[in-house]
Design a protein around this motif. Structure first.
Motif, PDB file in Angstrom:
ATOM      1  N   ARG A   1       9.774   2.146   7.230  1.00 20.39           N
ATOM      2  CA  ARG A   1      11.207   2.225   6.945  1.00 20.39           C
ATOM      3  C   ARG A   1      11.535   1.545   5.623  1.00 20.39           C
ATOM      4  O   ARG A   1      12.478   1.939   4.937  1.00 20.39           O
ATOM      5  CB  ARG A   1      11.995   1.569   8.077  1.00 20.39           C
ATOM      6  CG  ARG A   1      11.850   2.277   9.421  1.00 20.39           C
ATOM      7  CD  ARG A   1      12.646   1.546  10.503  1.00 20.39           C
ATOM      8  NE  ARG A   1      12.457   2.158  11.821  1.00 20.39           N
ATOM      9  CZ  ARG A   1      12.974   1.677  12.948  1.00 20.39           C
ATOM     10  NH1 ARG A   1      13.718   0.561  12.908  1.00 20.39           N
ATOM     11  NH2 ARG A   1      12.749   2.280  14.101  1.00 20.39           N
ATOM     12  N   ALA A   2      10.777   0.515   5.295  1.00 17.38           N
ATOM     13  CA  ALA A   2      11.020  -0.176   4.023  1.00 17.38           C
ATOM     14  C   ALA A   2      10.587   0.672   2.834  1.00 17.38           C
ATOM     15  O   ALA A   2      11.205   0.620   1.763  1.00 17.38           O
ATOM     16  CB  ALA A   2      10.272  -1.511   4.008  1.00 17.38           C
ATOM     17  N   VAL A   3       9.519   1.458   3.005  1.00 14.46           N
ATOM     18  CA  VAL A   3       9.045   2.341   1.933  1.00 14.46           C
ATOM     19  C   VAL A   3       8.928   3.755   2.513  1.00 14.46           C
ATOM     20  O   VAL A   3       7.838   4.203   2.886  1.00 14.46           O
ATOM     21  CB  VAL A   3       7.686   1.872   1.375  1.00 14.46           C
ATOM     22  CG1 VAL A   3       7.290   2.714   0.161  1.00 14.46           C
ATOM     23  CG2 VAL A   3       7.728   0.398   1.007  1.00 14.46           C
ATOM     24  N   PRO A   4      10.032   4.472   2.609  1.00 18.20           N
ATOM     25  CA  PRO A   4       9.981   5.826   3.174  1.00 18.20           C
ATOM     26  C   PRO A   4       9.414   6.830   2.169  1.00 18.20           C
ATOM     27  O   PRO A   4       9.565   6.666   0.960  1.00 18.20           O
ATOM     28  CB  PRO A   4      11.450   6.119   3.486  1.00 18.20           C
ATOM     29  CG  PRO A   4      12.216   5.322   2.480  1.00 18.20           C
ATOM     30  CD  PRO A   4      11.398   4.065   2.246  1.00 18.20           C
ATOM     31  N   TYR A   5       8.765   7.853   2.676  1.00 23.17           N
ATOM     32  CA  TYR A   5       8.208   8.907   1.840  1.00 23.17           C
ATOM     33  C   TYR A   5       9.138  10.122   1.739  1.00 23.17           C
ATOM     34  O   TYR A   5       8.773  11.147   1.172  1.00 23.17           O
ATOM     35  CB  TYR A   5       6.861   9.369   2.397  1.00 23.17           C
ATOM     36  CG  TYR A   5       5.740   8.377   2.222  1.00 23.17           C
ATOM     37  CD1 TYR A   5       5.827   7.357   1.261  1.00 23.17           C
ATOM     38  CD2 TYR A   5       4.599   8.443   3.009  1.00 23.17           C
ATOM     39  CE1 TYR A   5       4.803   6.444   1.102  1.00 23.17           C
ATOM     40  CE2 TYR A   5       3.565   7.528   2.850  1.00 23.17           C
ATOM     41  CZ  TYR A   5       3.674   6.531   1.902  1.00 23.17           C
ATOM     42  OH  TYR A   5       2.649   5.623   1.731  1.00 23.17           O
TER      43      TYR A   5
ATOM     44  N   GLN B   1       0.826  -1.208   0.000  1.00 23.13           N
ATOM     45  CA  GLN B   1       0.000   0.000   0.000  1.00 23.13           C
ATOM     46  C   GLN B   1       0.858   1.255   0.000  1.00 23.13           C
ATOM     47  O   GLN B   1       0.583   2.213  -0.737  1.00 23.13           O
ATOM     48  CB  GLN B   1      -0.937  -0.004   1.208  1.00 23.13           C
ATOM     49  CG  GLN B   1      -2.036  -1.046   1.125  1.00 23.13           C
ATOM     50  CD  GLN B   1      -2.855  -1.137   2.395  1.00 23.13           C
ATOM     51  OE1 GLN B   1      -2.434  -0.701   3.473  1.00 23.13           O
ATOM     52  NE2 GLN B   1      -4.038  -1.735   2.289  1.00 23.13           N
ATOM     53  N   ARG B   2       1.906   1.257   0.808  1.00 23.91           N
ATOM     54  CA  ARG B   2       2.784   2.426   0.849  1.00 23.91           C
ATOM     55  C   ARG B   2       3.512   2.610  -0.493  1.00 23.91           C
ATOM     56  O   ARG B   2       3.718   3.732  -0.947  1.00 23.91           O
ATOM     57  CB  ARG B   2       3.800   2.298   1.985  1.00 23.91           C
ATOM     58  CG  ARG B   2       3.193   2.421   3.376  1.00 23.91           C
ATOM     59  CD  ARG B   2       4.278   2.327   4.445  1.00 23.91           C
ATOM     60  NE  ARG B   2       5.231   3.429   4.344  1.00 23.91           N
ATOM     61  CZ  ARG B   2       5.070   4.622   4.925  1.00 23.91           C
ATOM     62  NH1 ARG B   2       3.983   4.873   5.638  1.00 23.91           N
ATOM     63  NH2 ARG B   2       5.990   5.549   4.795  1.00 23.91           N
ATOM     64  N   SER B   3       3.883   1.493  -1.122  1.00 27.79           N
ATOM     65  CA  SER B   3       4.543   1.590  -2.428  1.00 27.79           C
ATOM     66  C   SER B   3       3.610   2.191  -3.469  1.00 27.79           C
ATOM     67  O   SER B   3       4.012   3.032  -4.277  1.00 27.79           O
ATOM     68  CB  SER B   3       5.013   0.207  -2.884  1.00 27.79           C
ATOM     69  OG  SER B   3       5.964  -0.331  -2.000  1.00 27.79           O
ATOM     70  N   GLN B   4       2.341   1.747  -3.442  1.00 30.26           N
ATOM     71  CA  GLN B   4       1.390   2.281  -4.409  1.00 30.26           C
ATOM     72  C   GLN B   4       1.168   3.775  -4.197  1.00 30.26           C
ATOM     73  O   GLN B   4       1.118   4.553  -5.161  1.00 30.26           O
ATOM     74  CB  GLN B   4       0.054   1.535  -4.298  1.00 30.26           C
ATOM     75  CG  GLN B   4       0.141   0.045  -4.579  1.00 30.26           C
ATOM     76  CD  GLN B   4       0.760  -0.256  -5.940  1.00 30.26           C
ATOM     77  OE1 GLN B   4       1.914  -0.653  -6.033  1.00 30.26           O
ATOM     78  NE2 GLN B   4      -0.002  -0.049  -6.997  1.00 30.26           N
ATOM     79  N   VAL B   5       1.020   4.171  -2.936  1.00 33.62           N
ATOM     80  CA  VAL B   5       0.839   5.597  -2.636  1.00 33.62           C
ATOM     81  C   VAL B   5       2.065   6.394  -3.070  1.00 33.62           C
ATOM     82  O   VAL B   5       1.949   7.491  -3.636  1.00 33.62           O
ATOM     83  CB  VAL B   5       0.566   5.800  -1.136  1.00 33.62           C
ATOM     84  CG1 VAL B   5       0.582   7.290  -0.777  1.00 33.62           C
ATOM     85  CG2 VAL B   5      -0.771   5.189  -0.746  1.00 33.62           C
ATOM     86  N   LEU B   6       3.250   5.838  -2.821  1.00 28.91           N
ATOM     87  CA  LEU B   6       4.490   6.522  -3.198  1.00 28.91           C
ATOM     88  C   LEU B   6       4.562   6.728  -4.705  1.00 28.91           C
ATOM     89  O   LEU B   6       4.820   7.849  -5.176  1.00 28.91           O
ATOM     90  CB  LEU B   6       5.695   5.703  -2.716  1.00 28.91           C
ATOM     91  CG  LEU B   6       7.075   6.242  -3.123  1.00 28.91           C
ATOM     92  CD1 LEU B   6       7.327   7.597  -2.489  1.00 28.91           C
ATOM     93  CD2 LEU B   6       8.170   5.251  -2.736  1.00 28.91           C
ATOM     94  N   HIS B   7       4.326   5.667  -5.483  1.00 25.25           N
ATOM     95  CA  HIS B   7       4.432   5.772  -6.938  1.00 25.25           C
ATOM     96  C   HIS B   7       3.336   6.668  -7.513  1.00 25.25           C
ATOM     97  O   HIS B   7       3.575   7.445  -8.456  1.00 25.25           O
ATOM     98  CB  HIS B   7       4.360   4.380  -7.569  1.00 25.25           C
ATOM     99  CG  HIS B   7       5.448   3.459  -7.114  1.00 25.25           C
ATOM    100  ND1 HIS B   7       6.738   3.891  -6.900  1.00 25.25           N
ATOM    101  CD2 HIS B   7       5.426   2.113  -6.827  1.00 25.25           C
ATOM    102  CE1 HIS B   7       7.474   2.862  -6.508  1.00 25.25           C
ATOM    103  NE2 HIS B   7       6.704   1.791  -6.453  1.00 25.25           N
ATOM    104  N   LEU B   8       2.138   6.555  -6.962  1.00 26.00           N
ATOM    105  CA  LEU B   8       1.037   7.399  -7.431  1.00 26.00           C
ATOM    106  C   LEU B   8       1.325   8.871  -7.158  1.00 26.00           C
ATOM    107  O   LEU B   8       1.098   9.735  -8.021  1.00 26.00           O
ATOM    108  CB  LEU B   8      -0.261   6.973  -6.746  1.00 26.00           C
ATOM    109  CG  LEU B   8      -1.556   7.603  -7.272  1.00 26.00           C
ATOM    110  CD1 LEU B   8      -1.787   7.200  -8.724  1.00 26.00           C
ATOM    111  CD2 LEU B   8      -2.737   7.189  -6.410  1.00 26.00           C
ATOM    112  N   THR B   9       1.846   9.165  -5.983  1.00 29.72           N
ATOM    113  CA  THR B   9       2.163  10.554  -5.632  1.00 29.72           C
ATOM    114  C   THR B   9       3.323  11.082  -6.456  1.00 29.72           C
ATOM    115  O   THR B   9       3.308  12.244  -6.885  1.00 29.72           O
ATOM    116  CB  THR B   9       2.493  10.652  -4.132  1.00 29.72           C
ATOM    117  OG1 THR B   9       1.421  10.090  -3.369  1.00 29.72           O
ATOM    118  CG2 THR B   9       2.692  12.103  -3.720  1.00 29.72           C
TER     119      THR B   9
END
Length: 304
Positions: free
Chosen positions: A145-149, A22-30
């Protein structure tokens, strides 16, 4: 010997890998959205600057809008949207392991083992032990920590800087910004940039008899400079520039004889008129004259 056919529950591991995805998707989308906004604003400002200087026609502005949107979408895809993926537990587990290290594929093995029933000849206890150790290890891991913003800070700062620039522009000259938005994003509309000087070209397009004199005049209002420029263009050649004095807010130019068609434009201060046309119509020529003479009936003579 019987084996359990129910998949092993990995409560901590499932929660962590789901959060990583979920964090990866939010990161790439943003990332893609920020890139889209950044390129739209930059190309819009460049387009307004060019349009204001050379007054781009509607057809070219329509093409530039297509290029603006296509370029922004392409950059968004490059910067983040191409990395959007459907959920895959193994890939998310691998991403979590890659960041924390030292797990020796424990999480990926647990995800793969728990989804399959036990196989005859294989150690069920070892399978359960692997899954339990993976779930315990996952409870100590942090998806944030694995997918930081943190990598969003620079593009976000760039967008905020552009937003402040647009905001200052709107405060200083809001009508100009509104006209630019209309001309770039709605190129089919007829909108002119506001100016401190206004030009009223009066008659506009003219039709005159070939060889006659012609007077071109324009009224200048608002901020009135001392000089104006008249641009005359015949055919497809470069326009000829004539400097005119402005007296009592009026500038004029007189042609002693009009021999051919031409177009003209008047510039004064920061304003410029549209291009107007002058048509020189040749005088008609008499090719043939025929006169019929019809005499009164009492003269008893034929029509001549």
């Amino acid at each position: 010997m019987s084996f359990s056919t129910d998949p092993i529950q990995l409560r901590h591991l499932d929660s962590r890998i789901k959060s990583v995805w979920q964090r990866s998707q939010v990161l790439h989308l943003t990332q893609g959205a920020l890139a889209f906004a950044r390129w739209v604003v930059l190309l819009f400002l460049a387009g307004v600057a060019v349009d204001w200087m050379v007054e781009i026609p509607a057809a070219v502005r329509t093409l530039s809008l297509v290029v603006l949107l296509a370029t922004s979408c392409y950059r968004s895809w490059q910067c983040g949207w191409r990395n959007l993926r459907a959920f895959n537990a193994s890939q998310s587990a691998l991403q979590l392991e890659h960041h924390h290290g030292g797990l020796d594929s424990l999480l990926v093995s647990a995800v793969q083992l728990r989804d399959f029933p036990a196989i005859a000849g294989a150690s069920e206890s070892l399978r359960e032990l692997t899954c339990r150790q993976a779930d315990e290890a996952a409870s100590q891991l942090h998806p944030a920590r694995a997918v930081p913003y943190g990598e969003l800070s620079r593009p976000t700062f760039a967008i905020l800087l552009l937003a402040v620039l647009i905001g200052v522009f709107a405060v200083i000259n809001g009508p100009f910004l509104q006209a630019g938005l209309s001309r770039i994003f709605a190129p089919w509309l007829i909108v002119q940039y506001p100016t401190y000087t206004q030009i009223d070209a009066g008659a506009g397009d003219l039709v005159v008899k070939q060889g006659e004199s012609l007077r071109i005049a324009a009224k200048v209002s608002g901020w009135v400079p001392d000089k104006a420029k008249l641009l005359l263009r015949t055919g497809e050649g470069r326009p000829r520039e004539i400097v005119l004095d402005i007296n009592a807010s009026v500038c004029e130019y007189k042609l002693a004889s009009t021999s051919r068609d031409f177009t003209y434009q008047i510039k004064a201060g920061d304003a410029r008129s549209a291009w107007y046309s002058v048509r020189a119509i040749p005088a008609p020529r008499i090719d043939n004259v025929q006169v019929t003479l019809q005499l009164p009936a009492y003269l008893e003579r034929e029509i001549e």
